[in-house]
Design a protein around this motif. Structure first.
Motif, PDB file in Angstrom:
ATOM      1  N   VAL A   1      -1.051  -4.046   1.480  1.00  0.00           N
ATOM      2  CA  VAL A   1      -1.281  -3.167   2.685  1.00  0.00           C
ATOM      3  C   VAL A   1      -1.334  -1.645   2.292  1.00  0.00           C
ATOM      4  CG1 VAL A   1      -0.462  -2.261   5.013  1.00  0.00           C
ATOM      5  CG2 VAL A   1      -0.947  -4.895   4.315  1.00  0.00           C
ATOM      6  N   ARG A   2      -0.220  -1.365   1.299  1.00  0.00           N
ATOM      7  CA  ARG A   2      -0.316   0.154   1.116  1.00  0.00           C
ATOM      8  C   ARG A   2      -0.097   0.060  -0.628  1.00  0.00           C
ATOM      9  NH1 ARG A   2       1.730  -0.125   5.556  1.00  0.00           N
ATOM     10  NH2 ARG A   2       3.650  -1.239   4.887  1.00  0.00           N
TER      11      ARG A   2
ATOM     12  N   TYR B   1      -9.352   0.672   7.738  1.00  0.00           N
ATOM     13  CA  TYR B   1      -8.239   0.999   6.552  1.00  0.00           C
ATOM     14  C   TYR B   1      -7.754  -0.110   5.900  1.00  0.00           C
ATOM     15  CZ  TYR B   1      -5.582   0.210  10.765  1.00  0.00           C
ATOM     16  OH  TYR B   1      -4.844  -0.456  11.831  1.00  0.00           O
ATOM     17  N   CYS B   2      -7.902  -1.290   6.214  1.00  0.00           N
ATOM     18  CA  CYS B   2      -6.792  -2.507   6.164  1.00  0.00           C
ATOM     19  C   CYS B   2      -7.459  -3.641   5.180  1.00  0.00           C
ATOM     20  CB  CYS B   2      -6.678  -3.050   7.704  1.00  0.00           C
ATOM     21  SG  CYS B   2      -5.276  -4.307   7.569  1.00  0.00           S
TER      22      CYS B   2
ATOM     23  N   PRO C   1       0.943  -2.073  17.672  1.00  0.00           N
ATOM     24  CA  PRO C   1       0.741  -0.971  16.897  1.00  0.00           C
ATOM     25  C   PRO C   1      -0.556   0.040  17.360  1.00  0.00           C
ATOM     26  CG  PRO C   1       0.872  -2.716  15.321  1.00  0.00           C
ATOM     27  CD  PRO C   1       0.886  -3.331  16.780  1.00  0.00           C
TER      28      PRO C   1
ATOM     29  N   GLN D   1      -1.530   3.006  15.956  1.00  0.00           N
ATOM     30  CA  GLN D   1      -1.898   3.827  14.771  1.00  0.00           C
ATOM     31  C   GLN D   1      -2.341   5.101  14.889  1.00  0.00           C
ATOM     32  OE1 GLN D   1      -1.289   1.637  12.486  1.00  0.00           O
ATOM     33  NE2 GLN D   1      -2.134  -0.395  13.089  1.00  0.00           N
TER      34      GLN D   1
ATOM     35  N   ASP E   1       3.424   0.882  15.521  1.00  0.00           N
ATOM     36  CA  ASP E   1       3.065   1.342  14.054  1.00  0.00           C
ATOM     37  C   ASP E   1       1.963   2.488  14.176  1.00  0.00           C
ATOM     38  OD1 ASP E   1       4.101  -0.961  13.276  1.00  0.00           O
ATOM     39  OD2 ASP E   1       2.403  -1.797  12.428  1.00  0.00           O
ATOM     40  N   PHE E   2       2.232   3.606  13.340  1.00  0.00           N
ATOM     41  CA  PHE E   2       1.094   4.817  13.230  1.00  0.00           C
ATOM     42  C   PHE E   2       0.946   4.875  11.735  1.00  0.00           C
ATOM     43  CE2 PHE E   2       3.194   5.455  17.345  1.00  0.00           C
ATOM     44  CZ  PHE E   2       2.143   5.986  17.943  1.00  0.00           C
ATOM     45  N   ILE E   3      -0.357   5.375  11.762  1.00  0.00           N
ATOM     46  CA  ILE E   3      -0.910   5.848  10.415  1.00  0.00           C
ATOM     47  C   ILE E   3      -1.160   7.318  10.453  1.00  0.00           C
ATOM     48  CG2 ILE E   3      -2.581   5.477   8.614  1.00  0.00           C
ATOM     49  CD1 ILE E   3      -3.367   3.008   9.436  1.00  0.00           C
TER      50      ILE E   3
ATOM     51  N   PHE F   1       3.554   5.112   8.576  1.00  0.00           N
ATOM     52  CA  PHE F   1       2.761   5.118   7.241  1.00  0.00           C
ATOM     53  C   PHE F   1       2.072   6.208   7.170  1.00  0.00           C
ATOM     54  CE2 PHE F   1       3.345   0.773   9.314  1.00  0.00           C
ATOM     55  CZ  PHE F   1       4.428   0.293   8.455  1.00  0.00           C
ATOM     56  N   LYS F   2       1.970   6.763   5.834  1.00  0.00           N
ATOM     57  CA  LYS F   2       0.991   7.707   5.365  1.00  0.00           C
ATOM     58  C   LYS F   2      -0.314   6.856   4.910  1.00  0.00           C
ATOM     59  CE  LYS F   2       3.874   9.428   2.338  1.00  0.00           C
ATOM     60  NZ  LYS F   2       4.354  10.044   1.085  1.00  0.00           N
ATOM     61  N   TYR F   3      -1.244   7.127   5.408  1.00  0.00           N
ATOM     62  CA  TYR F   3      -2.656   6.659   5.125  1.00  0.00           C
ATOM     63  C   TYR F   3      -2.715   6.464   3.521  1.00  0.00           C
ATOM     64  CZ  TYR F   3      -7.672   5.755   3.995  1.00  0.00           C
ATOM     65  OH  TYR F   3      -8.808   5.128   3.313  1.00  0.00           O
ATOM     66  N   SER F   4      -3.166   5.311   3.184  1.00  0.00           N
ATOM     67  CA  SER F   4      -3.378   4.759   1.558  1.00  0.00           C
ATOM     68  C   SER F   4      -4.543   4.097   1.513  1.00  0.00           C
ATOM     69  CB  SER F   4      -2.179   3.814   1.336  1.00  0.00           C
ATOM     70  OG  SER F   4      -2.347   3.100   0.152  1.00  0.00           O
TER      71      SER F   4
ATOM     72  N   ARG G   1      -7.426   1.918   0.471  1.00  0.00           N
ATOM     73  CA  ARG G   1      -7.367   0.478  -0.232  1.00  0.00           C
ATOM     74  C   ARG G   1      -8.783   0.170  -0.623  1.00  0.00           C
ATOM     75  NH1 ARG G   1      -4.041   0.664  -2.356  1.00  0.00           N
ATOM     76  NH2 ARG G   1      -3.480  -1.600  -2.725  1.00  0.00           N
TER      77      ARG G   1
ATOM     78  N   CYS H   1       6.826  -5.174   9.487  1.00  0.00           N
ATOM     79  CA  CYS H   1       6.107  -5.385   8.213  1.00  0.00           C
ATOM     80  C   CYS H   1       5.959  -4.052   7.185  1.00  0.00           C
ATOM     81  CB  CYS H   1       4.580  -5.315   8.800  1.00  0.00           C
ATOM     82  SG  CYS H   1       3.295  -6.133   7.301  1.00  0.00           S
TER      83      CYS H   1
END
Ligand code: 5AD
Ligand code: SF4
Length: 559
Positions: free
Chosen positions: A51-52, A197-198, A327, A329, A373-375, A404-407, A409, A492
């Motif tokens: 996921v990240r 993003y996922c 979430p 986001q 959950d937040f990005i 979460f920091k955006y990663s 993918r 998660c």
């Protein structure tokens, strides 16, 4: 030959934990045993998360560490399971030649046979003079690649992954611990949402829904075996829907059904009833048909498509927990659009209001608690967008949030379409600011609980107590990993959340126990003198909250 020993380490979400548990059950029936030490193992398996990037890096470094081990013990078999295996495919083996077995999350039913093959082949090769080519040819791969989204019905081929879920004996006992009191049961697999993003829709494939009878039978078996609490799992759990008229049986097994585009409407599914089991219908059936199950929970909810029918079923069935993980986001409508989330901030808040109106009953000891959950740092996120996120977090009053920091993918829409243009330092700052905003809310919610009475389910020794007993040097279970038999308390993938780290000082004489309210608040209390901690695990006990620190509540038994 003695039983082969497996070390299985799991990264990431509850879905992976369940996958590992089911795979472990199957390997046990093939005669494998499990060890908590990779150094003692004949087989090392990593069940991975994609996921990240951070989650992937952990696996890469574990594999790197195995190089030397494998040079010393060439008979060692190494397998990578789960989302990283699926996403990287054979490139993974090219980069990490220590790997013998690759198995994606959609193919785990094949893992026992693949692994057994790999182990036996390696053993027979080792008996000769093995050369690299022959060892390489012994590699075993099962990846769904892009076949998972072909339009043919699943039934045409028979959904063999369903057999993995059905294979669960009771799974209530581990190799190495007391009887488990909490269990996961999958109701849907995969995801059709394609948030930009996922990776999940690519690694886990299309959304499919398990037949309701399979789910209910599994819940019954687990409850019969002493499980007190079941958490139903799905990436978008509230999308669950099974059309009985369209059910197909292959080889005597009713097949899971592909998720159609959600037809239930925003508020209520007009087709619910005899011919369609909706999510609300499934919850009600489990509640009625498994009366000896004390607690029923579910994660993760998708904020749209959450009907009043579900809220009414939760309200009217006392053993369904008052806890929603929903979430958001982002709190910016512009970013929600870029993320393809399919709802606006206004719609999200309307859902929370509706949920609280139905379910929030603090005066009865049953507040509704919500986590999110937040990005942060999604491409183009401005200070204004971020301020909107802080404002949503404050309005929503989450019990806790995973931030979460955006990663970026590989393979996702976002990585191809948007530049990762928010600098790391800005991501970090926003991450910390959002955590601080959440901490203030969590503390305020905690303080509101002081003096209240709750029924809590005892989960085991508190983290602090466990650390105290193990000594300071072996804290192996925090964050994102666990080995089979262990438990991870959070949601998660290792987002930063408030858990029980800020527990009160543990005492020498009376062990500190950790328990949860049905709205998922962590409660710490001291055992009465002379009691055995193991005998308390799984009990439901009344407590009164005496103090609160962020989200750890401290209580005394209320009898
Ligand atoms: N970058 C950062 N966070 C992500 N998540 C999913 N994909 C990404 C990504 N590419 C977060 C979302 C999701 C949680 C499981 O992980 O917040 O809800
Ligand atoms: Fe990923 Fe979105 Fe599906 Fe959740 S709903 S698994 S974030 S694509």
């Amino acid at each position: 030959m003695s039983r082969r020993r497996v070390y299985l380490e799991t990264f990431g979400c509850q879905m992976n934990e369940l996958d590992s548990e089911l795979v472990a059950g199957q390997l046990r029936t093939l005669g494998y045993s499990f060890t908590p030490e990779a150094g003692d193992a004949d087989v090392v398996l990593y069940n991975t998360c994609s996921v990240r990037e951070h989650a992937e890096q952990k696996v890469w470094s574990r594999l790197g560490e195995l190089k030397e081990e494998k040079r010393r013990r060439p008979g060692l078999v190494v397998g990578v399971l789960g989302c990283l295996a699926e996403r990287e495919g054979e490139d993974l083996i090219r980069r990490m030649p220590v790997v013998d077995v690759l198995c994606g999350p959609g193919e785990l039913d094949k893992l026992p046979a693949l692994l057994d093959n790999a182990v036996r082949t390696r053993e027979s090769l080792m008996a000769d003079e093995p050369d690299d080519d022959r060892l390489r040819s012994a590699r075993q791969l099962a990846l769904q690649g892009n076949t998972s989204r072909r339009s043919a019905t699943l039934a045409a081929a028979g959904d063999s992954l369903e057999l993995l879920d059905l294979s669960r004996s009771t799974a209530a006992t581990g190799d190495d611990g007391p009887v488990r009191k909490s269990a996961y049961v999958r109701i849907t697999r995969g995801c059709n949402k394609f948030c930009t993003y996922c990776v999940v829709p690519f690694t886990r494939g299309a959304e499919v829904h398990r037949p309701p009878q399979h789910i209910i039978d599994e819940c019954k078996r687990l409850a019969d075996a002493g499980v007190v609490e079941i958490t139903l799992l799905g990436q978008t759990v509230n999308h669950y829907r099974f059309e009985h008229g369209a059910a197909v049986t292959v080889g005597g097994v009713v097949q899971p059904q592909k998720g159609r585009s959600y037809q239930g409407g925003h508020r209520r599914d007009p087709f619910a009833g005899e011919s369609v089991t909706t999510f609300a219908g499934l919850l009600a059936r489990i509640h009625e048909e498994v009366p000896h199950l004390a607690r029923l929970r579910f994660v993760t909810s998708y904020p749209r498509d959450f009907g009043d029918d579900v809220l009414e079923v939760i309200r009217d069935h006392p053993r369904i927990c008052r806890y929603l993980h929903v979430p958001a986001q982002s709190g910016s409508d512009r970013l929600l659009g870029l993320m393809n989330r399919g709802y606006s901030v206004g719609e999200y808040l309307e859902f929370l209001d509706r949920a609280r109106a139905h379910l929030d009953r603090p005066e009865e000891g049953r507040p509704l608690m919500i986590s999110g959950d937040f990005i942060v740092g999604f491409p183009t996120e401005s200070d204004e967008d971020f301020a909107a996120t802080v404002s949503l977090l404050e309005k929503a009053r989450y019990k806790n949030s995973f931030i979460f920091k955006y990663s970026p993918r590989p393979g996702t829409v976002a990585i191809g379409k948007f530049e990762d243009d928010v600098p790391e330092a800005v991501k970090r700052r926003r991450n910390n600011e959002l955590l601080a905003a959440q901490a203030a809310i969590s503390s305020a919610i905690g303080a509101e609980q002081v003096g209240r009475r709750f029924e809590v389910m005892v989960e085991g020794l508190s983290v602090r107590e466990q650390k105290r007993r193990r000594g300071p040097s072996c804290d192996t279970q925090g964050g994102v990993t666990l080995t089979v038999g262990g438990r991870v308390p959070s949601a998660c993938g290792g987002g930063v959340s408030h858990a029980e780290e800020d527990a009160v000082e543990s005492r020498e004489s009376t062990p500190q126990m950790s328990a949860r309210t049905d709205s998922d608040m962590i409660v710490l209390f001291d055992l009465p003198a002379g009691e055995s901690p193991d005998a308390w695990v799984g009990r439901l006990v009344p407590v009164r909250i005496t103090s609160a620190t962020a989200l750890s509540l401290h209580a005394t038994l209320d009898r």
